[in-house]
Design a protein around this motif. Structure first.
Motif, mmCIF file in Angstrom:
data_model
loop_
_atom_site.group_PDB
_atom_site.id
_atom_site.type_symbol
_atom_site.label_atom_id
_atom_site.label_comp_id
_atom_site.label_asym_id
_atom_site.label_seq_id
_atom_site.Cartn_x
_atom_site.Cartn_y
_atom_site.Cartn_z
ATOM 1 N N ILE A 38 -0.337 -17.286 25.567
ATOM 2 C CA ILE A 38 -0.896 -16.444 26.485
ATOM 3 C C ILE A 38 -0.125 -16.768 27.863
ATOM 4 O O ILE A 38 0.138 -15.822 28.883
ATOM 5 C CB ILE A 38 -2.464 -16.543 26.545
ATOM 6 N N PHE A 39 0.102 -18.320 28.191
ATOM 7 C CA PHE A 39 0.445 -18.722 29.399
ATOM 8 C C PHE A 39 2.177 -18.280 29.617
ATOM 9 O O PHE A 39 2.430 -17.656 30.560
ATOM 10 C CB PHE A 39 0.609 -20.066 29.463
ATOM 11 N N LEU A 40 2.539 -18.242 28.456
ATOM 12 C CA LEU A 40 4.060 -17.744 28.507
ATOM 13 C C LEU A 40 4.117 -16.392 28.817
ATOM 14 O O LEU A 40 5.058 -15.755 29.500
ATOM 15 C CB LEU A 40 4.783 -18.131 27.237
ATOM 16 N N GLY A 97 16.158 -21.095 30.814
ATOM 17 C CA GLY A 97 15.890 -22.223 31.347
ATOM 18 C C GLY A 97 14.739 -22.238 32.349
ATOM 19 O O GLY A 97 13.934 -23.312 32.162
ATOM 20 N N LYS A 98 15.071 -21.418 33.294
ATOM 21 C CA LYS A 98 13.906 -21.527 34.556
ATOM 22 C C LYS A 98 12.377 -21.453 33.742
ATOM 23 O O LYS A 98 11.385 -21.935 34.134
ATOM 24 C CB LYS A 98 14.144 -20.238 35.479
ATOM 25 N N LEU A 142 7.392 -23.194 32.201
ATOM 26 C CA LEU A 142 6.482 -23.341 31.001
ATOM 27 C C LEU A 142 6.017 -24.846 30.769
ATOM 28 O O LEU A 142 4.902 -25.113 30.849
ATOM 29 C CB LEU A 142 6.798 -22.544 29.828
ATOM 30 N N TYR A 143 7.014 -25.614 30.501
ATOM 31 C CA TYR A 143 6.756 -27.018 30.075
ATOM 32 C C TYR A 143 5.776 -27.664 31.173
ATOM 33 O O TYR A 143 4.914 -28.242 31.056
ATOM 34 C CB TYR A 143 7.967 -27.623 29.808
ATOM 35 N N LEU A 144 6.382 -27.785 32.488
ATOM 36 C CA LEU A 144 5.651 -28.206 33.479
ATOM 37 C C LEU A 144 4.418 -28.035 33.750
ATOM 38 O O LEU A 144 3.336 -28.835 33.748
ATOM 39 C CB LEU A 144 6.509 -28.398 34.666
ATOM 40 N N ASN A 145 4.066 -26.622 33.709
ATOM 41 C CA ASN A 145 2.983 -26.161 33.977
ATOM 42 C C ASN A 145 2.005 -26.301 32.892
ATOM 43 O O ASN A 145 0.640 -26.701 32.875
ATOM 44 C CB ASN A 145 2.839 -24.685 34.166
ATOM 45 N N SER A 146 2.343 -26.109 31.654
ATOM 46 C CA SER A 146 1.530 -26.387 30.375
ATOM 47 C C SER A 146 1.251 -27.988 30.281
ATOM 48 O O SER A 146 0.245 -28.087 29.905
ATOM 49 C CB SER A 146 2.125 -25.923 29.373
ATOM 50 N N LYS A 147 2.028 -28.688 30.593
ATOM 51 C CA LYS A 147 1.827 -30.002 30.807
ATOM 52 C C LYS A 147 0.446 -30.443 31.562
ATOM 53 O O LYS A 147 -0.512 -31.028 30.984
ATOM 54 C CB LYS A 147 3.080 -30.815 31.120
#
Lengths: 268, 328
Positions: A182-184, A207-208, A213-218
């Motif tokens: 959902i976030f993606l 890449g961006k 996604l990785y940084l925010n989802s972490k």
């Protein structure tokens, strides 16, 4: 006096940039469609069956059938197993049968590709046997997935005393896949909205987006996990899900015993 | 009455496919309308198809050394209508050809025309004629008898014209070796003497029962009779279970039906032991459960498991159809 000529920047041909924008937009749209389909699939996973059989027993039954099917070299055994599974499928409501058949065909078509090279080796009889065996396996797995939600699978694994760490990773992964999807999707929508009129290098977009996604989802999942802990989620829950056998389980036990007897009989 | 592969010339097969296709297409349209009016048609199509499949497993010996079997087409037409009966029987014939090797694949057009189109429609309209004069039961009996015999006549003609239309330079038949003077009497005798009576008797028995306990379940009465409380679907399910268990009775006769011999059997029967080239070098398909059995299984268990497999597959198809039309 006004200069009626167009400014220089308007005279420049901008075809490449326009096509680049279209390509980027198309890339984002395709990915949005895939993610939306994925999320819809997850949301449609509500399984409505009156199946009162214990989760652990259903899991063991599926694994036993799979092992016996894989070990069998006898077409009679496969035929009996397929009939038994078809009989169980017939008892499902029509909506479930449709979903199951759609799932079965997709899984079967993907899997049968790997059996096809056997035709090249030349043994047609063996290949047909492999295909029949694959059909039995896929039908069994499709039926299992149709009547069991992932929560029931987790409960079954807990009842069978699987290592807690594995269950934890599986459980959290399943919960987070949906949340991250959902976030993606929202991230991709935001990118698509901001892309109007701009040209972006599509190699960098992926890449961006995934980096973001990785940084925010972490950060997001840390907060979600803390919220889960506050709401009582236990990493090592006490084993409330002990193994019990109820009346509905006896029919499954008898069916499995019949299958085992057939296997032994046909193997001799 | 299942014509195997290589008994009909390719031209005949194509022509009969072409004749059957528009009728099937029309039946699909008609059945869709029927389903919109009454959704219960879908499970009844499944049950009817299963019933027809199991009826066809019961072979009976016929004087002359061959065998014959009932089809149940007229019964299906009386229960669910001729168009739905056509679709049900088409599904059954497709399964028999591809899964059980009963009836040829290239000859599917001919088998569908005979058993899924001619039989139910002739039987149904025969019944309607008698029903007009208020002789329902006689109509059911005679309709079933006439229907199966007209279909048998058609099969006899299809087989009998092969030596005329498909022969080599030396006038040797390339496909079915028997002419009309043999095939028509052979097919008609088997069905007039034995199979027709079984078909008619079975149709009458079931028709009388349904007329008594659930008359609104009959196709012609669906708009005029009030809905009865008897669950006819449950009756047919029990009947199917009994018939599956009794299906090995069809093995009592070992004789092959007229026109359904394989190349070896035909060779032993022909006076010059010369199998037509179209049959000896023709299309060959090995079905998964050929002759309703699997190597290693006894004939009895093979027959029962074949019947069970077919019924389960038909039920699944009808469930998928039900979901499809409910979603619409």
């Amino acid at each position: 006096m006004q200069n009626n000529e167009l400014p220089d920047w308007l005279k420049e041909p901008n075809v490449n940039n326009h096509s680049q924008t279209c390509q980027n937009s198309r890339l984002i749209s395709i990915n949005l469609r895939i993610i939306s389909f994925f999320i819809k699939h997850f949301q449609n996973e509500a399984i409505v069956t009156d199946n009162k059989q214990s989760a652990w027993l259903k899991l063991i039954s599926m694994l036993v059938k799979l092992i016996l099917i894989l070990c069998s070299t006898n077409i009679k055994f496969l035929w009996i197993v397929i009939i038994i599974i078809l009989f169980k499928v017939c008892q499902l409501p029509s909506q479930q049968v449709s979903k199951l058949s759609s799932r079965f065909f997709k899984m079967f078509l993907c899997s049968v590709i790997f059996v096809m090279p056997n035709f090249v080796i030349g043994n047609v009889q063996t290949t047909f046997f492999f295909i029949l065996r694959l059909m039995a396996i896929v039908l069994d797995v499709a039926y299992f997935l149709q009547i069991n939600s992932w929560q029931q699978v987790i409960v079954g694994l807990r009842q069978l005393h699987c290592p807690n760490l594995i269950i934890l990773i599986l459980d959290i992964s399943l919960k987070y896949i949906h949340t991250l999807a959902i976030f993606l999707r929202e991230s991709l929508w935001a990118v698509q909205l901001r892309m109007v009129g701009k040209t972006l290098n599509n190699r960098n977009i992926i890449g961006k987006v995934f980096g973001q996604l990785y940084l925010n989802s972490k950060k997001y999942t840390n907060e979600v996990f803390n919220a889960m802990l506050l709401r009582g989620y236990k990493i090592n829950p006490k084993q409330k899900n002990s193994i019990k056998i109820n009346k509905s389980d006896y029919s499954l036990v008898i069916i499995n015993l019949i299958i085992i007897v057939f296997f032994v009989n046909t193997s001799m | 009455m299942h014509i195997p592969d290589n008994y009909l010339s390719p031209q005949t097969c194509v022509a009969l496919f072409a004749a059957a296709t528009p009728v099937i297409a029309l039946s699909i349209k008609k059945v869709e309308l029927q389903i919109k009016e009454k959704k219960e048609t879908i499970p009844m199509i499944g049950i009817s198809a299963s019933l027809a499949f199991i009826i066809m497993l019961f072979n009976v010996p016929v004087p002359g050394g061959t065998s014959a079997h009932a089809v149940g087409a007229t019964l299906l037409a009386l229960l669910i209508g001729p168009y739905a009966a056509c679709i049900s029987l088409t599904i059954v014939l497709l399964m028999q050809a591809f899964l059980f090797g009963d009836g040829g694949i290239l000859a599917l057009g001919a088998n569908i025309l005979n058993m899924a189109i001619i039989m139910p429609f002739v039987g149904y309209y025969c019944f309607k004629l008698f029903d007009h004069f208020n002789y329902k039961k006689a109509g059911a009996f005679i309709g079933a008898f006439v229907g199966i015999n007209v279909a048998a006549l058609m099969a006899g003609i299809e087989l009998g014209i092969q030596p005329i239309i498909a022969h080599n330079a030396s006038n040797q038949p390339m496909y079915s070796p028997y002419g009309l003077t043999i095939t028509i009497p052979a097919m008609l005798f088997a069905h007039l003497a034995v199979a027709g009576w079984i078909e008619a008797g079975f149709t009458l028995a079931i028709y009388k029962f349904v007329l008594k306990v659930a008359p609104d379940e009959l196709y012609m009465n669906q708009k005029t009779v009030e809905h009865s409380e008897y669950n006819i679907t449950s009756f047919f399910k029990k009947l199917l279970i009994v018939m599956i268990i009794l299906s090995p009775l069809g093995l009592l006769t070992k004789a092959t039906a007229f026109g359904e011999w394989d190349a070896q059997e035909l060779k032993s029967m022909l006076p010059n032991h010369l199998v037509p080239s179209g049959i000896s070098h023709g299309f060959s398909f090995n079905a998964l459960f050929s002759d309703y059995s699997v190597k290693g299984f006894s004939d009895i268990s093979g027959y029962i498991l074949s019947a069970l497999t077919a019924v389960l597959i038909i039920f699944l198809i009808s469930k998928i159809m039900r979901n499809h039309y409910h979603a619409k």
